[in-house]
Design a protein around this motif. Structure first.
Motif, PDB file in Angstrom:
ATOM      1  N   TYR A  11     -19.807  -5.106   9.557  1.00 38.77           N
ATOM      2  CA  TYR A  11     -20.785  -4.360  10.201  1.00 38.77           C
ATOM      3  C   TYR A  11     -21.939  -4.648   9.622  1.00 38.77           C
ATOM      4  O   TYR A  11     -22.031  -4.711   8.448  1.00 38.77           O
ATOM      5  N   GLY A  12     -23.135  -4.978  10.726  1.00 33.99           N
ATOM      6  CA  GLY A  12     -24.376  -4.956  10.054  1.00 33.99           C
ATOM      7  C   GLY A  12     -24.258  -6.361   9.351  1.00 33.99           C
ATOM      8  O   GLY A  12     -25.259  -6.508   8.205  1.00 33.99           O
ATOM      9  N   GLY A  13     -23.506  -7.422   9.652  1.00 34.72           N
ATOM     10  CA  GLY A  13     -23.439  -8.474   9.012  1.00 34.72           C
ATOM     11  C   GLY A  13     -22.864  -8.602   7.627  1.00 34.72           C
ATOM     12  O   GLY A  13     -22.346  -9.747   7.184  1.00 34.72           O
ATOM     13  N   GLY A  14     -22.047  -7.732   7.283  1.00 28.07           N
ATOM     14  CA  GLY A  14     -21.415  -7.493   6.118  1.00 28.07           C
ATOM     15  C   GLY A  14     -19.920  -7.226   6.338  1.00 28.07           C
ATOM     16  O   GLY A  14     -19.717  -6.560   7.419  1.00 28.07           O
ATOM     17  N   GLU A  15     -19.078  -7.931   5.440  1.00 28.62           N
ATOM     18  CA  GLU A  15     -17.569  -7.716   5.775  1.00 28.62           C
ATOM     19  C   GLU A  15     -17.185  -6.204   5.299  1.00 28.62           C
ATOM     20  O   GLU A  15     -17.240  -6.308   3.816  1.00 28.62           O
ATOM     21  N   LEU A  16     -16.738  -5.331   5.798  1.00 28.80           N
ATOM     22  CA  LEU A  16     -16.201  -4.117   5.090  1.00 28.80           C
ATOM     23  C   LEU A  16     -14.877  -4.297   4.898  1.00 28.80           C
ATOM     24  O   LEU A  16     -14.277  -3.799   3.891  1.00 28.80           O
ATOM     25  N   LEU A  17     -13.794  -4.643   5.609  1.00 25.87           N
ATOM     26  CA  LEU A  17     -12.727  -4.816   5.671  1.00 25.87           C
ATOM     27  C   LEU A  17     -12.280  -6.294   5.815  1.00 25.87           C
ATOM     28  O   LEU A  17     -12.855  -6.785   6.776  1.00 25.87           O
ATOM     29  N   SER A  18     -11.167  -6.681   5.095  1.00 25.27           N
ATOM     30  CA  SER A  18     -10.735  -7.971   5.428  1.00 25.27           C
ATOM     31  C   SER A  18      -9.284  -8.340   5.182  1.00 25.27           C
ATOM     32  O   SER A  18      -8.696  -7.574   4.125  1.00 25.27           O
ATOM     33  N   ASN A  19      -8.651  -8.779   6.140  1.00 25.10           N
ATOM     34  CA  ASN A  19      -7.209  -9.370   5.701  1.00 25.10           C
ATOM     35  C   ASN A  19      -6.280  -8.090   5.517  1.00 25.10           C
ATOM     36  O   ASN A  19      -5.512  -8.083   4.624  1.00 25.10           O
ATOM     37  N   LEU A  20      -6.321  -7.063   6.274  1.00 27.41           N
ATOM     38  CA  LEU A  20      -5.742  -5.881   5.917  1.00 27.41           C
ATOM     39  C   LEU A  20      -4.427  -5.938   7.010  1.00 27.41           C
ATOM     40  O   LEU A  20      -4.481  -6.142   8.086  1.00 27.41           O
ATOM     41  N   SER A  21      -3.199  -5.724   6.260  1.00 30.98           N
ATOM     42  CA  SER A  21      -2.301  -5.486   6.997  1.00 30.98           C
ATOM     43  C   SER A  21      -1.292  -4.153   6.439  1.00 30.98           C
ATOM     44  O   SER A  21      -0.946  -4.147   5.339  1.00 30.98           O
ATOM     45  N   VAL A  22      -0.848  -3.302   7.452  1.00 33.66           N
ATOM     46  CA  VAL A  22      -0.094  -2.404   7.156  1.00 33.66           C
ATOM     47  C   VAL A  22       0.514  -1.805   8.170  1.00 33.66           C
ATOM     48  O   VAL A  22       0.245  -1.811   9.261  1.00 33.66           O
ATOM     49  N   ARG A  23       1.850  -1.226   7.993  1.00 33.74           N
ATOM     50  CA  ARG A  23       2.484  -0.481   9.120  1.00 33.74           C
ATOM     51  C   ARG A  23       2.951   0.795   8.928  1.00 33.74           C
ATOM     52  O   ARG A  23       3.444   0.909   7.663  1.00 33.74           O
ATOM     53  N   LEU A  24       2.405   1.686   9.682  1.00 32.61           N
ATOM     54  CA  LEU A  24       2.737   3.196   9.537  1.00 32.61           C
ATOM     55  C   LEU A  24       3.979   3.555  10.180  1.00 32.61           C
ATOM     56  O   LEU A  24       4.092   3.603  11.683  1.00 32.61           O
ATOM     57  N   ALA A  25       5.191   3.593   9.619  1.00 34.17           N
ATOM     58  CA  ALA A  25       6.505   3.612  10.235  1.00 34.17           C
ATOM     59  C   ALA A  25       6.619   5.017  10.868  1.00 34.17           C
ATOM     60  O   ALA A  25       5.998   5.736  10.370  1.00 34.17           O
ATOM     61  N   PRO A  26       7.488   5.143  11.861  1.00 28.73           N
ATOM     62  CA  PRO A  26       7.636   6.543  12.447  1.00 28.73           C
ATOM     63  C   PRO A  26       8.185   7.562  11.076  1.00 28.73           C
ATOM     64  O   PRO A  26       9.104   7.361  10.514  1.00 28.73           O
ATOM     65  N   GLY A  27       7.592   8.498  11.179  1.00 32.79           N
ATOM     66  CA  GLY A  27       7.991   9.559  10.101  1.00 32.79           C
ATOM     67  C   GLY A  27       7.665   9.341   8.670  1.00 32.79           C
ATOM     68  O   GLY A  27       8.078  10.224   7.598  1.00 32.79           O
ATOM     69  N   SER A  28       6.720   8.341   8.193  1.00 30.39           N
ATOM     70  CA  SER A  28       6.316   8.328   6.998  1.00 30.39           C
ATOM     71  C   SER A  28       5.304   8.859   6.774  1.00 30.39           C
ATOM     72  O   SER A  28       4.483   9.348   7.531  1.00 30.39           O
ATOM     73  N   PHE A  29       5.019   8.948   5.276  1.00 27.01           N
ATOM     74  CA  PHE A  29       3.474   9.763   4.867  1.00 27.01           C
ATOM     75  C   PHE A  29       2.918   8.879   4.101  1.00 27.01           C
ATOM     76  O   PHE A  29       3.336   8.261   2.911  1.00 27.01           O
ATOM     77  N   HIS A  30       1.608   8.542   4.301  1.00 25.62           N
ATOM     78  CA  HIS A  30       0.796   7.849   3.562  1.00 25.62           C
ATOM     79  C   HIS A  30      -0.523   8.421   3.047  1.00 25.62           C
ATOM     80  O   HIS A  30      -0.999   9.307   3.720  1.00 25.62           O
ATOM     81  N   PHE A  31      -0.829   8.068   1.929  1.00 25.15           N
ATOM     82  CA  PHE A  31      -2.337   8.321   1.610  1.00 25.15           C
ATOM     83  C   PHE A  31      -3.038   6.893   1.598  1.00 25.15           C
ATOM     84  O   PHE A  31      -2.361   5.965   1.248  1.00 25.15           O
ATOM     85  N   LEU A  32      -4.372   7.238   1.748  1.00 23.58           N
ATOM     86  CA  LEU A  32      -5.311   6.118   1.729  1.00 23.58           C
ATOM     87  C   LEU A  32      -6.236   6.644   0.903  1.00 23.58           C
ATOM     88  O   LEU A  32      -7.043   7.466   1.227  1.00 23.58           O
ATOM     89  N   THR A  33      -6.555   5.845  -0.246  1.00 22.85           N
ATOM     90  CA  THR A  33      -7.377   6.166  -1.411  1.00 22.85           C
ATOM     91  C   THR A  33      -8.550   4.755  -1.527  1.00 22.85           C
ATOM     92  O   THR A  33      -8.395   3.808  -1.028  1.00 22.85           O
ATOM     93  N   GLY A  34      -9.270   5.180  -2.399  1.00 20.94           N
ATOM     94  CA  GLY A  34     -10.237   4.110  -2.732  1.00 20.94           C
ATOM     95  C   GLY A  34     -11.655   4.961  -3.062  1.00 20.94           C
ATOM     96  O   GLY A  34     -11.818   6.051  -2.649  1.00 20.94           O
ATOM     97  N   PRO A  35     -12.335   4.420  -3.566  1.00 15.87           N
ATOM     98  CA  PRO A  35     -13.718   4.947  -3.847  1.00 15.87           C
ATOM     99  C   PRO A  35     -14.620   5.226  -2.656  1.00 15.87           C
ATOM    100  O   PRO A  35     -14.394   4.606  -1.553  1.00 15.87           O
ATOM    101  N   SER A  36     -15.647   5.829  -2.757  1.00 23.38           N
ATOM    102  CA  SER A  36     -16.461   6.150  -1.417  1.00 23.38           C
ATOM    103  C   SER A  36     -17.111   5.118  -1.237  1.00 23.38           C
ATOM    104  O   SER A  36     -17.673   4.311  -1.941  1.00 23.38           O
TER     105      SER A  36
END
Lengths: 225, 295
Positions: A11-36
């Protein structure tokens, strides 16, 4: 259910996310954390098609989101309930109509859905506030209403962006309990939050995977939580 | 889509917030345009009637003018009438009486004119039958047998009058079309303003799974109904204005009688329907374009 494969987002010439791979399986519970500013909200938006990845593939219910037209995307979003950080209500409608909005736009017969709506409002403790306008609600009421709206169509996936960001601890626990109950009903839940205390509390109630965004990449968080 | 607009969806209508000035603008624009359209339509229909009347009444008649020394007028008039009776295509011919000729001059000389005091030519009214007569042949015969006779078949001045009336009719219809176009432009602007003001509402509706057709429909329905109501009011006021116009009269000439006649009164009733259709199309295209831009 929802699968991100080698996803990158710039976004805006900068890479915000790169090479992300994740699978949200049916019935799973995930938290996504990280700094602001790490990209938690961006990742959630990629999951429900509000943003298109600049590289990689996002698949939801076996469909590549990039190939969906606007009508197909609308149908997809009825299967993904989203709790936005800022709740996003229509201020001219009373609370009950805001919660019922997904039912209304999907053309359901509101007379037949009336009992479901009342039950859901009772579940989130907002029966007495049915006629209130969104600006009249407290932070906790808004968050509970947003959660009720997200689940009213009984979606397969619930994505929540900082659902406890503007509420006190007691209300956070109440909201968390609601999300855990949903998960126990078989819904896939992904919560973006930087509240580690909340995550620790959740882990005592449900088997949750914790994902952390750091340096534009996604990692499985360890026992330090 | 049109069916949805006609049937309506109270729930869908509520999800779009009431938008103050765009609602009033649409109501006012459609009302004003419908009001103007009533008068343009009245002008067009009246001009059409006038053109047809002039064309049919004048096409079958001609005037023969006898200009001769006073002592020869009667003889030449009789000779001319004899020639006319023998001419194929002439249904009837008669010499105007002194009173009729005086009446023709009354607008310029006033009533009570004594024609004997003026060198006024004798006029003969000629009415042709269905087949019509050979004007060139008649002129030649008159030149030989009635030297003081001049045949005026009205072509010279009838044609520009009929053309003028037809032009007025065309201008009336063009005005109606321009009014429709202006109305479409104004409603498009109002719809665009409403869509822009409600960008966040549209975003929320999309996030909860609303299809674009649903969102567009909510706006289209609102603007179409406003245009229908506005145009209905405009037509009612316009018809009231037309009713107040003076009745057709000989004294008033073509400036009177600009209203509607008979079944012509039904034409203005189409204006609200057409206005609603214009609003429907204008808002539909504006909404689809705007929603595409917001993707």
């Amino acid at each position: 259910m929802i699968e991100l494969d080698d996803v990158g987002y710039s976004y805006g010439g900068g890479e915000l996310l790169s090479n992300l791979s994740v699978r949200l399986a049916p019935g799973s519970f995930h938290f996504l954390t990280g700094p602001s500013g790490a990209g938690k909200t961006t990742l959630l938006k990629l999951c429900y098609g509000a943003l298109t990845p600049t590289s990689g593939t996002v698949r939801a219910f076996d469909a590549d989101m990039r190939g969906l037209d606007r009508d197909q995307m609308a149908l997809l979003r009825r299967r993904i309930g989203v709790v936005h950080q800022d709740c996003r209500f229509l201020d001219h409608l009373p609370l009950a109509d805001n919660i019922a909005l997904p039912l209304i736009v999907s053309g359901r017969d509101m007379a037949q859905e009336s009992d479901n709506l009342k039950e859901l409002m009772s579940w989130v403790g907002l029966t007495a506030r049915a006629d209130a306008r969104p600006p009249e609600l407290s932070g906790g009421e808004r968050q509970r209403a947003a959660l009720a709206r997200a689940v009213i169509l009984s979606p397969d996936v619930v994505l929540a962006d900082e659902p406890t960001g503007n509420v006190d601890w007691d209300m956070s626990m109440r909201l968390l309990t609601l999300l855990v109950e949903l998960n126990k009903m078989g819904k896939t839940v992904l919560i973006a939050s930087h509240d580690l205390a909340l995550i620790r509390a959740a882990k005592s109630q449900v088997q949750a995977r914790v994902l952390r965004i750091s340096n534009r990449r996604l990692q499985l968080a360890g026992a330090d939580l | 889509m049109l069916r949805n607009v006609l049937i309506g969806d109270a729930q869908a209508d509520r999800v779009v917030p009431p938008s103050g000035f765009t609602a009033q603008l649409t109501l006012f624009a459609s009302g004003a345009m419908a009001f103007l359209a009533v008068f343009a339509l009245a002008l067009s229909l009246a001009s059409g009637r006038l053109a047809e009347r002039w064309a049919s009444e004048l096409a079958r008649s001609a005037t023969l003018r006898i200009t001769a020394p006073e002592d020869q007028v009667a003889a030449q008039t009789d000779a001319a009438l004899r020639v006319l009776r023998q001419t194929p295509g002439v249904a009837r011919a008669r010499a105007l009486s002194q009173e009729e000729q005086a009446a023709l001059l009354a607008p310029w000389f006033g009533p009570g004119l004594d024609l004997a005091a003026l060198p006024v030519p004798q006029l003969i009214e000629v009415m042709e039958d269905e087949l019509g007569y050979d004007a060139a042949g008649l002129r030649l015969r008159l030149a030989a047998e009635v030297p003081g006779a001049v045949l005026d078949d009205h072509t010279r001045w009838r044609k520009p009058l009929v053309e003028a009336a037809n032009s007025l009719r065309r201008l009336g219809w063009i005005s109606v079309l321009l009014i429709g176009g202006a109305m479409a432009a104004m409603i498009t602007l109002a719809a665009n303003a409403a869509l822009a003001a409600n960008a966040q509402v549209i975003e929320v509706l999309r996030l909860v799974g609303a299809r674009d057709s649903y969102i567009a429909g909510a706006f289209v329905r609102r603007f179409t109904l406003r245009a229908l109501i506005g145009a209905g009011i405009g037509v009612a006021l316009g018809l009231g204005g037309v009713l107040l116009l003076p009745e057709a009269s000989d004294e008033g000439g073509f400036l009177t009688g600009l209203g509607f006649r008979g079944l012509g009164w039904l034409w203005p009733l189409l204006i609200p329907v057409l206005g609603a259709l214009v609003a429907f199309a204008a808002t539909w295209f504006a909404a689809r374009r705007r929603l595409k831009e917001l993707s």
